[in-house]
Motif scaffolding. Sequence first.
Motif, PDB file in Angstrom:
ATOM      1  N   ALA A 198       0.863  -1.180   0.000  1.00 10.67           N
ATOM      2  CA  ALA A 198       0.000   0.000   0.000  1.00 10.67           C
ATOM      3  C   ALA A 198       0.899   1.229   0.000  1.00 10.67           C
ATOM      4  CB  ALA A 198      -0.904   0.008   1.224  1.00 10.67           C
ATOM      5  N   PHE A 199       0.526   2.226  -0.773  1.00 12.52           N
ATOM      6  CA  PHE A 199       1.316   3.447  -0.844  1.00 12.52           C
ATOM      7  C   PHE A 199       0.855   4.430   0.220  1.00 12.52           C
ATOM      8  CE2 PHE A 199       1.508   1.829  -5.249  1.00 12.52           C
ATOM      9  CZ  PHE A 199       2.860   1.525  -5.246  1.00 12.52           C
ATOM     10  N   LEU A 200       1.785   5.184   0.765  1.00 15.98           N
ATOM     11  CA  LEU A 200       1.492   6.127   1.830  1.00 15.98           C
ATOM     12  C   LEU A 200       1.653   7.567   1.344  1.00 15.98           C
ATOM     13  CD1 LEU A 200       3.397   4.323   4.708  1.00 15.98           C
ATOM     14  CD2 LEU A 200       0.934   4.410   4.381  1.00 15.98           C
ATOM     15  N   TYR A 201       0.751   8.424   1.807  1.00 15.80           N
ATOM     16  CA  TYR A 201       0.754   9.840   1.465  1.00 15.80           C
ATOM     17  C   TYR A 201       0.828  10.661   2.748  1.00 15.80           C
ATOM     18  CZ  TYR A 201      -1.119   7.954  -2.878  1.00 15.80           C
ATOM     19  OH  TYR A 201      -1.300   7.230  -4.019  1.00 15.80           O
ATOM     20  N   ARG A 202       1.293  11.901   2.629  1.00 19.88           N
ATOM     21  CA  ARG A 202       1.348  12.788   3.784  1.00 19.88           C
ATOM     22  C   ARG A 202      -0.037  13.360   4.057  1.00 19.88           C
ATOM     23  NH1 ARG A 202       6.208  16.887   3.119  1.00 19.88           N
ATOM     24  NH2 ARG A 202       4.938  17.860   4.732  1.00 19.88           N
ATOM     25  N   VAL A 203      -0.475  13.265   5.290  1.00 16.31           N
ATOM     26  CA  VAL A 203      -1.800  13.748   5.668  1.00 16.31           C
ATOM     27  C   VAL A 203      -1.844  15.273   5.647  1.00 16.31           C
ATOM     28  CG1 VAL A 203      -3.526  13.767   7.516  1.00 16.31           C
ATOM     29  CG2 VAL A 203      -2.248  11.686   7.045  1.00 16.31           C
ATOM     30  N   ASP A 204      -0.747  15.942   6.015  1.00 16.50           N
ATOM     31  CA  ASP A 204      -0.764  17.405   6.068  1.00 16.50           C
ATOM     32  C   ASP A 204      -0.856  18.040   4.683  1.00 16.50           C
ATOM     33  OD1 ASP A 204       1.794  16.519   5.433  1.00 16.50           O
ATOM     34  OD2 ASP A 204       2.787  18.194   6.432  1.00 16.50           O
ATOM     35  N   LEU A 205      -0.486  17.318   3.616  1.00 14.89           N
ATOM     36  CA  LEU A 205      -0.595  17.842   2.251  1.00 14.89           C
ATOM     37  C   LEU A 205      -1.880  17.411   1.550  1.00 14.89           C
ATOM     38  CD1 LEU A 205       3.058  17.342   0.948  1.00 14.89           C
ATOM     39  CD2 LEU A 205       2.022  19.398   1.903  1.00 14.89           C
ATOM     40  N   ALA A 206      -2.666  16.554   2.196  1.00 20.01           N
ATOM     41  CA  ALA A 206      -3.901  16.057   1.590  1.00 20.01           C
ATOM     42  C   ALA A 206      -4.939  17.171   1.522  1.00 20.01           C
ATOM     43  CB  ALA A 206      -4.437  14.881   2.384  1.00 20.01           C
ATOM     44  N   ARG A 207      -5.803  17.063   0.537  1.00 18.82           N
ATOM     45  CA  ARG A 207      -6.859  18.060   0.334  1.00 18.82           C
ATOM     46  C   ARG A 207      -8.223  17.443   0.607  1.00 18.82           C
ATOM     47  NH1 ARG A 207      -4.658  20.476  -5.369  1.00 18.82           N
ATOM     48  NH2 ARG A 207      -2.815  21.473  -4.525  1.00 18.82           N
ATOM     49  N   PRO A 208      -9.220  18.264   0.863  1.00 12.45           N
ATOM     50  CA  PRO A 208     -10.571  17.716   1.079  1.00 12.45           C
ATOM     51  C   PRO A 208     -11.116  17.075  -0.199  1.00 12.45           C
ATOM     52  CG  PRO A 208     -10.450  20.022   1.747  1.00 12.45           C
ATOM     53  CD  PRO A 208      -9.167  19.698   1.080  1.00 12.45           C
ATOM     54  N   VAL A 209     -11.965  16.072  -0.003  1.00  8.53           N
ATOM     55  CA  VAL A 209     -12.620  15.406  -1.126  1.00  8.53           C
ATOM     56  C   VAL A 209     -13.591  16.386  -1.767  1.00  8.53           C
ATOM     57  CG1 VAL A 209     -14.175  13.517  -1.755  1.00  8.53           C
ATOM     58  CG2 VAL A 209     -12.408  13.152  -0.051  1.00  8.53           C
ATOM     59  N   ARG A 210     -13.603  16.407  -3.099  1.00  8.50           N
ATOM     60  CA  ARG A 210     -14.536  17.291  -3.800  1.00  8.50           C
ATOM     61  C   ARG A 210     -15.965  16.782  -3.623  1.00  8.50           C
ATOM     62  NH1 ARG A 210     -11.499  16.219  -8.804  1.00  8.50           N
ATOM     63  NH2 ARG A 210      -9.444  16.998  -8.304  1.00  8.50           N
ATOM     64  N   PRO A 211     -16.918  17.663  -3.363  1.00 13.57           N
ATOM     65  CA  PRO A 211     -18.304  17.215  -3.177  1.00 13.57           C
ATOM     66  C   PRO A 211     -18.930  16.772  -4.504  1.00 13.57           C
ATOM     67  CG  PRO A 211     -18.194  19.599  -3.098  1.00 13.57           C
ATOM     68  CD  PRO A 211     -16.776  19.109  -3.170  1.00 13.57           C
ATOM     69  N   MET A 212     -19.901  15.873  -4.399  1.00 18.80           N
ATOM     70  CA  MET A 212     -20.616  15.410  -5.589  1.00 18.80           C
ATOM     71  C   MET A 212     -21.565  16.514  -6.059  1.00 18.80           C
ATOM     72  SD  MET A 212     -19.993  12.221  -6.591  1.00 18.80           S
ATOM     73  CE  MET A 212     -21.444  11.369  -7.162  1.00 18.80           C
ATOM     74  N   THR A 213     -21.543  16.800  -7.343  1.00 19.81           N
ATOM     75  CA  THR A 213     -22.444  17.781  -7.928  1.00 19.81           C
ATOM     76  C   THR A 213     -23.739  17.081  -8.332  1.00 19.81           C
ATOM     77  OG1 THR A 213     -21.595  17.420 -10.149  1.00 19.81           O
ATOM     78  CG2 THR A 213     -20.485  19.109  -8.815  1.00 19.81           C
ATOM     79  N   PRO A 214     -24.815  17.822  -8.558  1.00 24.17           N
ATOM     80  CA  PRO A 214     -26.057  17.187  -9.013  1.00 24.17           C
ATOM     81  C   PRO A 214     -25.876  16.417 -10.327  1.00 24.17           C
ATOM     82  CG  PRO A 214     -26.513  19.412  -8.260  1.00 24.17           C
ATOM     83  CD  PRO A 214     -25.026  19.248  -8.251  1.00 24.17           C
ATOM     84  N   GLY A 215     -25.033  16.928 -11.220  1.00 25.46           N
ATOM     85  CA  GLY A 215     -24.782  16.222 -12.474  1.00 25.46           C
ATOM     86  C   GLY A 215     -24.090  14.888 -12.262  1.00 25.46           C
ATOM     87  N   ARG A 216     -23.141  14.852 -11.322  1.00 27.40           N
ATOM     88  CA  ARG A 216     -22.455  13.592 -11.020  1.00 27.40           C
ATOM     89  C   ARG A 216     -23.403  12.589 -10.376  1.00 27.40           C
ATOM     90  NH1 ARG A 216     -16.473  14.972  -8.596  1.00 27.40           N
ATOM     91  NH2 ARG A 216     -15.558  15.637 -10.561  1.00 27.40           N
ATOM     92  N   TRP A 217     -24.281  13.071  -9.469  1.00 29.54           N
ATOM     93  CA  TRP A 217     -25.249  12.175  -8.855  1.00 29.54           C
ATOM     94  C   TRP A 217     -26.167  11.572  -9.922  1.00 29.54           C
ATOM     95  CZ3 TRP A 217     -24.702   9.921  -4.498  1.00 29.54           C
ATOM     96  CH2 TRP A 217     -24.109  10.553  -3.417  1.00 29.54           C
ATOM     97  N   ALA A 218     -26.601  12.401 -10.874  1.00 36.90           N
ATOM     98  CA  ALA A 218     -27.494  11.918 -11.936  1.00 36.90           C
ATOM     99  C   ALA A 218     -26.780  10.893 -12.815  1.00 36.90           C
ATOM    100  CB  ALA A 218     -27.989  13.090 -12.770  1.00 36.90           C
ATOM    101  N   ALA A 219     -25.524  11.145 -13.145  1.00 39.48           N
ATOM    102  CA  ALA A 219     -24.762  10.206 -13.967  1.00 39.48           C
ATOM    103  C   ALA A 219     -24.560   8.878 -13.234  1.00 39.48           C
ATOM    104  CB  ALA A 219     -23.417  10.815 -14.344  1.00 39.48           C
ATOM    105  N   LEU A 220     -24.309   8.947 -11.942  1.00 34.18           N
ATOM    106  CA  LEU A 220     -24.146   7.732 -11.148  1.00 34.18           C
ATOM    107  C   LEU A 220     -25.436   6.926 -11.100  1.00 34.18           C
ATOM    108  CD1 LEU A 220     -22.231   6.096  -9.342  1.00 34.18           C
ATOM    109  CD2 LEU A 220     -23.015   7.496  -7.434  1.00 34.18           C
ATOM    110  N   GLU A 221     -26.567   7.611 -10.934  1.00 32.19           N
ATOM    111  CA  GLU A 221     -27.870   6.930 -10.929  1.00 32.19           C
ATOM    112  C   GLU A 221     -28.134   6.238 -12.262  1.00 32.19           C
ATOM    113  OE1 GLU A 221     -30.173   6.382  -8.574  1.00 32.19           O
ATOM    114  OE2 GLU A 221     -28.765   7.250  -7.150  1.00 32.19           O
TER     115      GLU A 221
END
Length: 112
Positions: A50-73
């Motif tokens: 498993a590869f390890l990343y630095r937590v202090d450089l990590a960014r927040p997860v991008r939120p799902m947009t309505p278009g992405r939710w519709a495409a997933l459905e």
Amino acid sequence: MSALPVYRWRLAPEGLATFRQLRAIGLRPGGQQVVAQLERPRRRRGPLVAFLYRVDLARPVRPMTPGRWAALERANAARRVCPECGQDAGYRIPSSLGMCTPCAYPEPPKPG
């Protein structure tokens, strides 16, 4: 050429996390390079890596947009329709079968 530091299972230092661990706390690697790797030994096979990343450089997860939710459905709905009979199976059709269970295993005619 630089080699990555290798840590044994459960012995990684604080401040490093795997991709799944980052996801669990709502973060993503955010384009940063892998800084180390974690190895879990296994019998008769190569180690799990498993590869390890630095937590202090990590960014927040991008939120799902309505278009992405519709495409997933739409994608999930398409995986429920049997290509053989065209019916909604009510579950995700396994790729190993490629069709719903009644089409894959039809009942044999009863004698008599």
